[in-house]
Design a protein around this motif. Structure first.
Motif, PDB file in Angstrom:
ATOM      1  N   ARG A   1      -8.756 -10.819  -9.649  1.00  0.00           N
ATOM      2  CA  ARG A   1      -8.527 -11.907  -8.704  1.00  0.00           C
ATOM      3  C   ARG A   1      -7.601 -11.511  -7.557  1.00  0.00           C
ATOM      4  NH1 ARG A   1      -7.014 -18.223 -10.155  1.00  0.00           N
ATOM      5  NH2 ARG A   1      -7.128 -18.981  -8.009  1.00  0.00           N
ATOM      6  N   HIS A   2      -6.619 -10.633  -7.840  1.00  0.00           N
ATOM      7  CA  HIS A   2      -5.573 -10.364  -6.847  1.00  0.00           C
ATOM      8  C   HIS A   2      -5.472  -8.912  -6.405  1.00  0.00           C
ATOM      9  CE1 HIS A   2      -3.963 -14.411  -7.324  1.00  0.00           C
ATOM     10  NE2 HIS A   2      -4.007 -14.250  -8.636  1.00  0.00           N
ATOM     11  N   ARG A   3      -6.097  -7.964  -7.086  1.00  0.00           N
ATOM     12  CA  ARG A   3      -5.869  -6.551  -6.771  1.00  0.00           C
ATOM     13  C   ARG A   3      -7.180  -5.789  -6.558  1.00  0.00           C
ATOM     14  NH1 ARG A   3      -2.918  -4.983 -11.988  1.00  0.00           N
ATOM     15  NH2 ARG A   3      -3.057  -2.877 -11.107  1.00  0.00           N
ATOM     16  N   ALA A   4      -8.265  -6.480  -6.357  1.00  0.00           N
ATOM     17  CA  ALA A   4      -9.567  -5.813  -6.304  1.00  0.00           C
ATOM     18  C   ALA A   4     -10.224  -5.903  -4.935  1.00  0.00           C
ATOM     19  CB  ALA A   4     -10.483  -6.394  -7.374  1.00  0.00           C
ATOM     20  N   ALA A   5      -9.419  -6.015  -3.872  1.00  0.00           N
ATOM     21  CA  ALA A   5     -10.007  -6.089  -2.529  1.00  0.00           C
ATOM     22  C   ALA A   5     -10.818  -4.844  -2.214  1.00  0.00           C
ATOM     23  CB  ALA A   5      -8.904  -6.273  -1.492  1.00  0.00           C
ATOM     24  N   TYR A   6     -10.370  -3.688  -2.698  1.00  0.00           N
ATOM     25  CA  TYR A   6     -11.094  -2.428  -2.473  1.00  0.00           C
ATOM     26  C   TYR A   6     -12.529  -2.543  -3.008  1.00  0.00           C
ATOM     27  CZ  TYR A   6     -11.028  -1.370  -7.404  1.00  0.00           C
ATOM     28  OH  TYR A   6     -11.256  -1.429  -8.758  1.00  0.00           O
ATOM     29  N   ALA A   7     -12.694  -3.134  -4.212  1.00  0.00           N
ATOM     30  CA  ALA A   7     -14.013  -3.247  -4.835  1.00  0.00           C
ATOM     31  C   ALA A   7     -14.891  -4.221  -4.064  1.00  0.00           C
ATOM     32  CB  ALA A   7     -13.878  -3.687  -6.288  1.00  0.00           C
ATOM     33  N   LYS A   8     -14.300  -5.341  -3.609  1.00  0.00           N
ATOM     34  CA  LYS A   8     -15.072  -6.302  -2.832  1.00  0.00           C
ATOM     35  C   LYS A   8     -15.556  -5.668  -1.526  1.00  0.00           C
ATOM     36  CE  LYS A   8     -14.253  -9.727  -5.725  1.00  0.00           C
ATOM     37  NZ  LYS A   8     -13.175 -10.686  -5.456  1.00  0.00           N
ATOM     38  N   GLN A   9     -14.672  -4.909  -0.881  1.00  0.00           N
ATOM     39  CA  GLN A   9     -15.051  -4.242   0.363  1.00  0.00           C
ATOM     40  C   GLN A   9     -16.186  -3.257   0.131  1.00  0.00           C
ATOM     41  OE1 GLN A   9     -13.990  -4.592   3.585  1.00  0.00           O
ATOM     42  NE2 GLN A   9     -15.394  -2.987   4.247  1.00  0.00           N
TER      43      GLN A   9
ATOM     44  N   ARG B   1     -20.774   3.352  -2.205  1.00  0.00           N
ATOM     45  CA  ARG B   1     -21.980   2.547  -2.418  1.00  0.00           C
ATOM     46  C   ARG B   1     -22.287   2.283  -3.886  1.00  0.00           C
ATOM     47  NH1 ARG B   1     -24.246   5.963   1.851  1.00  0.00           N
ATOM     48  NH2 ARG B   1     -23.885   4.843   3.803  1.00  0.00           N
ATOM     49  N   ILE B   2     -21.647   3.003  -4.793  1.00  0.00           N
ATOM     50  CA  ILE B   2     -21.894   2.691  -6.206  1.00  0.00           C
ATOM     51  C   ILE B   2     -21.457   1.260  -6.501  1.00  0.00           C
ATOM     52  CG2 ILE B   2     -19.690   3.560  -7.129  1.00  0.00           C
ATOM     53  CD1 ILE B   2     -21.373   4.657  -9.523  1.00  0.00           C
ATOM     54  N   TYR B   3     -20.467   0.755  -5.762  1.00  0.00           N
ATOM     55  CA  TYR B   3     -20.052  -0.640  -5.924  1.00  0.00           C
ATOM     56  C   TYR B   3     -21.129  -1.575  -5.394  1.00  0.00           C
ATOM     57  CZ  TYR B   3     -15.367   0.812  -7.246  1.00  0.00           C
ATOM     58  OH  TYR B   3     -14.310   1.350  -7.907  1.00  0.00           O
ATOM     59  N   CYS B   4     -21.735  -1.232  -4.271  1.00  0.00           N
ATOM     60  CA  CYS B   4     -22.805  -2.049  -3.710  1.00  0.00           C
ATOM     61  C   CYS B   4     -24.002  -2.086  -4.654  1.00  0.00           C
ATOM     62  CB  CYS B   4     -23.211  -1.462  -2.362  1.00  0.00           C
ATOM     63  SG  CYS B   4     -24.249  -2.522  -1.361  1.00  0.00           S
ATOM     64  N   GLU B   5     -24.248  -0.965  -5.344  1.00  0.00           N
ATOM     65  CA  GLU B   5     -25.392  -0.869  -6.242  1.00  0.00           C
ATOM     66  C   GLU B   5     -25.151  -1.557  -7.585  1.00  0.00           C
ATOM     67  OE1 GLU B   5     -28.349   0.262  -5.796  1.00  0.00           O
ATOM     68  OE2 GLU B   5     -28.227   1.419  -3.934  1.00  0.00           O
ATOM     69  N   SER B   6     -23.930  -1.492  -8.104  1.00  0.00           N
ATOM     70  CA  SER B   6     -23.739  -1.820  -9.519  1.00  0.00           C
ATOM     71  C   SER B   6     -22.575  -2.745  -9.839  1.00  0.00           C
ATOM     72  CB  SER B   6     -23.576  -0.515 -10.324  1.00  0.00           C
ATOM     73  OG  SER B   6     -24.748   0.263 -10.275  1.00  0.00           O
ATOM     74  N   HIS B   7     -21.873  -3.270  -8.848  1.00  0.00           N
ATOM     75  CA  HIS B   7     -20.724  -4.120  -9.136  1.00  0.00           C
ATOM     76  C   HIS B   7     -21.170  -5.358  -9.933  1.00  0.00           C
ATOM     77  CE1 HIS B   7     -16.622  -5.210  -8.744  1.00  0.00           C
ATOM     78  NE2 HIS B   7     -16.815  -6.264  -7.977  1.00  0.00           N
ATOM     79  N   ASN B   8     -20.533  -5.578 -11.078  1.00  0.00           N
ATOM     80  CA  ASN B   8     -20.848  -6.720 -11.958  1.00  0.00           C
ATOM     81  C   ASN B   8     -22.301  -6.720 -12.445  1.00  0.00           C
ATOM     82  OD1 ASN B   8     -18.225  -7.811 -11.770  1.00  0.00           O
ATOM     83  ND2 ASN B   8     -18.754  -8.900  -9.887  1.00  0.00           N
TER      84      ASN B   8
ATOM     85  N   LYS C   1      -4.877   4.024  -5.051  1.00  0.00           N
ATOM     86  CA  LYS C   1      -5.388   3.717  -6.394  1.00  0.00           C
ATOM     87  C   LYS C   1      -4.785   4.618  -7.448  1.00  0.00           C
ATOM     88  CE  LYS C   1      -7.276   0.610  -4.370  1.00  0.00           C
ATOM     89  NZ  LYS C   1      -6.347  -0.541  -4.304  1.00  0.00           N
ATOM     90  N   PHE C   2      -4.558   5.869  -7.131  1.00  0.00           N
ATOM     91  CA  PHE C   2      -3.891   6.743  -8.095  1.00  0.00           C
ATOM     92  C   PHE C   2      -2.480   6.240  -8.383  1.00  0.00           C
ATOM     93  CE2 PHE C   2      -7.334   9.672  -7.440  1.00  0.00           C
ATOM     94  CZ  PHE C   2      -7.380  10.406  -8.617  1.00  0.00           C
TER      95      PHE C   2
ATOM     96  N   GLY D   1       0.831  -1.202   0.000  1.00  0.00           N
ATOM     97  CA  GLY D   1       0.000   0.000   0.000  1.00  0.00           C
ATOM     98  C   GLY D   1       0.861   1.246   0.000  1.00  0.00           C
ATOM     99  N   VAL D   2       0.295   2.368   0.409  1.00  0.00           N
ATOM    100  CA  VAL D   2       0.996   3.652   0.363  1.00  0.00           C
ATOM    101  C   VAL D   2       2.170   3.635   1.342  1.00  0.00           C
ATOM    102  CG1 VAL D   2       0.785   6.140   0.613  1.00  0.00           C
ATOM    103  CG2 VAL D   2      -1.176   4.798  -0.209  1.00  0.00           C
TER     104      VAL D   2
END
Length: 390
Positions: free
Chosen positions: A238-246, A310-317, A272-273, A51-52
């Motif tokens: 598979r390996h770098r998307a923990a932020y999206a899953k959270q 919450r946009i991930y909660c609403e629209s992920h996949n 992420k930047f 991480g940072v």
């Protein structure tokens, strides 16, 4: 030239001094962990494996507290022109820069996460009033996604990408733009896909950095480069998307941290930047500290860390596998973006690709990383789109 309806109201940004004083006090009182345990001998991407890096974060926090000037960003927003309107019960904020050119085309630009309208702050003027007299000009509209920036926070579920796209059509209509072009990357690319697929009567054509094909396609017949793209995208998720899953599963939980701690918010976004930019070590090789802090401070002052997640909660996949886009489409795949779709896959969804570009440089935030190239590419891509739409 069309005029806004009475439902559209001008507004300006001006954070209370007390909010900025509170931010500086929190930064001064931050509690930080020990340094990371990965190799740190020289600048390299390995430094960011956990991480940072602590030293980088301390440097940015000190700059944020002692030198960064939020008021300059507020002035930029106010000069471009800020407005609000209420759509489907939700207050929507947007930037609106009219072109002085006769015959300019309305253009909707949609940002994603972890950015904001700050993604486009350095390109709006050139798109609206290009220095090159032969370049196309645009009436530029840049909305803040629901739950982001100065747009309202939804108080109930349901504000996914399909509803947002419908709201954008309503927004453009209120401005007198009943036919328009659209561009986006990240969530903005997803929404732009929905716009092109669901609303062809209103959308002249699209330019996207996110051209996701339908699921279940085979790698048979792909070139070696396209196979590598597919493998890299699979590896990312598979390996770098923990932020999206959270954010897709527990946005409220992480929201407490993002709204209460400016250092935590900064680290969550800066990570992420750094990871998604076309750089060798730090995102500041291509993006200024001020521009990243404009973005982070906007999240902080509007307390939108949770609502944006919450946009991930609403629209992920959630992109409809059956959705097809028949309007003219231009696609740009920047080499260090996190998802790159092989053209044969993209063509299964986007059925009138009129321009396909793979630049030599650029990552997930090209309007901030390579703004001059981004503008030129967008102008040329939309010129091809508008020609095909005639």
């Amino acid at each position: 030239m069309p005029r806004p309806t009475s439902d559209v109201h001008a507004c300006e940004a001006h954070a209370p001094d007390a909010d900025l004083d509170d931010l500086h006090a929190r930064l001064a009182a931050a509690r930080l962990p020990e340094a990371e345990t990965v190799h740190r001998a020289a600048p390299a991407r390995r430094r960011w494996d956990q991480g940072v890096p602590l030293a980088d974060l301390v440097d940015v926090v000190n700059y944020w507290r002692t030198e960064y000037n939020w008021r300059l960003f507020e002035e930029r927003l106010n000069r471009i022109g800020q407005f609000r309107t209420t759509i489907d019960g939700l207050g929507i904020h947007f930037l609106h820069r009219r072109s002085p050119r006769t015959g300019a085309t309305p253009l909707l630009l949609t940002h994603g996460w972890p950015d904001s309208v700050a993604r486009f702050i350095d390109v709006v003027d050139e798109l609206a009033d290009p220095k090159d007299a032969d370049a196309p000009a645009f009436h530029v509209v840049v909305p803040s996604l629901p739950g982001f920036g100065y747009s309202d926070k939804p108080t109930a579920t349901g504000w996914g990408t399909e509803r947002i796209a419908a709201a954008w059509v309503e927004l453009m209509g209120r401005l007198g733009y009943h036919r328009f072009a659209a561009h986006g990357g990240d969530w903005g690319g997803n929404i732009t896909t929905v716009l092109g697929g669901r609303f062809p009567a209103h959308v002249l054509g699209i330019h996207t950095l996110f051209a996701e094909g339908p699921p279940g396609l085979t790698t048979d017949g792909l070139t070696a480069v396209e196979r590598r793209w597919a493998e890299e995208t699979h590896h990312f998720w598979r390996h770098r998307a923990a932020y999206a899953k959270q954010q897709a599963t527990r946005p409220q939980t992480i929201g407490y941290f993002l709204v209460d701690s400016p250092v935590g918010l900064l680290a969550w976004i800066l990570d992420k930047f750094a990871e998604w930019s076309d750089t060798e070590d730090s995102p500041f090789e291509t993006i200024s500290r001020d521009r990243i802090l404009d973005n982070v401070t906007l999240y902080w002052l509007t307390r939108t860390g949770a609502s944006a997640a919450r946009i991930y909660c609403e629209s992920h996949n959630s992109l409809d596998p059956e959705l097809r886009v028949d309007v003219p489409t231009a696609v740009t795949m920047y080499p260090r973006d996190i998802e790159k779709c092989p053209r044969p896959w993209a063509q299964e969804r986007f059925r009138q690709i009129v321009r396909w570009t793979v630049p030599e440089r650029g990552g997930h935030f090209p309007s901030l990383e390579v703004p001059e190239y981004f503008v030129e590419d967008l102008q040329e891509g939309l010129a091809a789109v508008l020609t095909a739409a005639r």
